[in-house]
Design a protein around this motif. Sequence first.
Motif, PDB file in Angstrom:
ATOM      1  N   SER A  25      -8.364   7.225   1.585  1.00  0.00           N
ATOM      2  CA  SER A  25      -8.306   6.148   0.605  1.00  0.00           C
ATOM      3  C   SER A  25      -7.102   5.233   0.872  1.00  0.00           C
ATOM      4  O   SER A  25      -7.203   4.021   0.729  1.00  0.00           O
ATOM      5  N   THR A  26      -5.976   5.802   1.270  1.00  0.00           N
ATOM      6  CA  THR A  26      -4.806   4.993   1.590  1.00  0.00           C
ATOM      7  C   THR A  26      -5.065   4.174   2.846  1.00  0.00           C
ATOM      8  O   THR A  26      -4.685   3.003   2.916  1.00  0.00           O
ATOM      9  N   THR A  75       0.804  -1.228   0.000  1.00  0.00           N
ATOM     10  CA  THR A  75       0.000   0.000   0.000  1.00  0.00           C
ATOM     11  C   THR A  75       0.830   1.267   0.000  1.00  0.00           C
ATOM     12  O   THR A  75       0.304   2.342  -0.276  1.00  0.00           O
ATOM     13  N   GLN A 127      -7.703  -2.973   4.019  1.00  0.00           N
ATOM     14  CA  GLN A 127      -8.027  -4.090   3.142  1.00  0.00           C
ATOM     15  C   GLN A 127      -6.812  -5.002   2.959  1.00  0.00           C
ATOM     16  O   GLN A 127      -6.912  -6.223   3.052  1.00  0.00           O
ATOM     17  N   LYS A 177      -7.181   1.316   1.864  1.00  0.00           N
ATOM     18  CA  LYS A 177      -6.374   0.334   1.144  1.00  0.00           C
ATOM     19  C   LYS A 177      -5.522  -0.464   2.131  1.00  0.00           C
ATOM     20  O   LYS A 177      -5.371  -1.677   2.004  1.00  0.00           O
TER      21      LYS A 177
END
Length: 173
Positions: A74-75, A65, A81, A78
């Motif tokens: 958003s990072t 990531t 996830q 990510k």
Amino acid sequence: MTSINRRALVTGAAALVPAPALSGPVIHPNAELLDIGEQIKKLLPDYYKARQISHALYEQTEYATGPSGPGDLSTSEKREQASNESGYSDAFDRANELYSPIFELAKRARKIPLRTPEGTPVKAMATLVEMDCIDIIDAIPDASAWVLLEIAQLGGFAAPPWMKRERRMALLP
């Protein structure tokens, strides 16, 4: 010919039996502290393994990531996830589960008075655990944590396998 009476026989027999056997078991003044130390020693290897797995999976997640900036949702999403997919989250939780009883034993050890030098390594390891720096000892520039680890090692406590001995030796006087 010499005659032996009962009193002489009992006195002679008592002299042959060691005093501790007559007075009952001798308990080490730091028996409880030393027992806690042995329990911690048994738990550390599994924790160290789990921590190494967790750290390796964290590295994978970080690599996948990239570094995240503050407020970059958003990072962060990510990363979460990737943490779930790589197994890092589960590995981190597992390492924490294994650390919890070590931490509880360390808290107990810190409350027990030190009565003999043999208990000193247990106190040193308990201090490192309670300071929560056993995981990050490599990153601590202060030599005091390293000295505590050296003292703990004198009592048979294993150092974290990820720790670099060269760095530790460079910090010590």
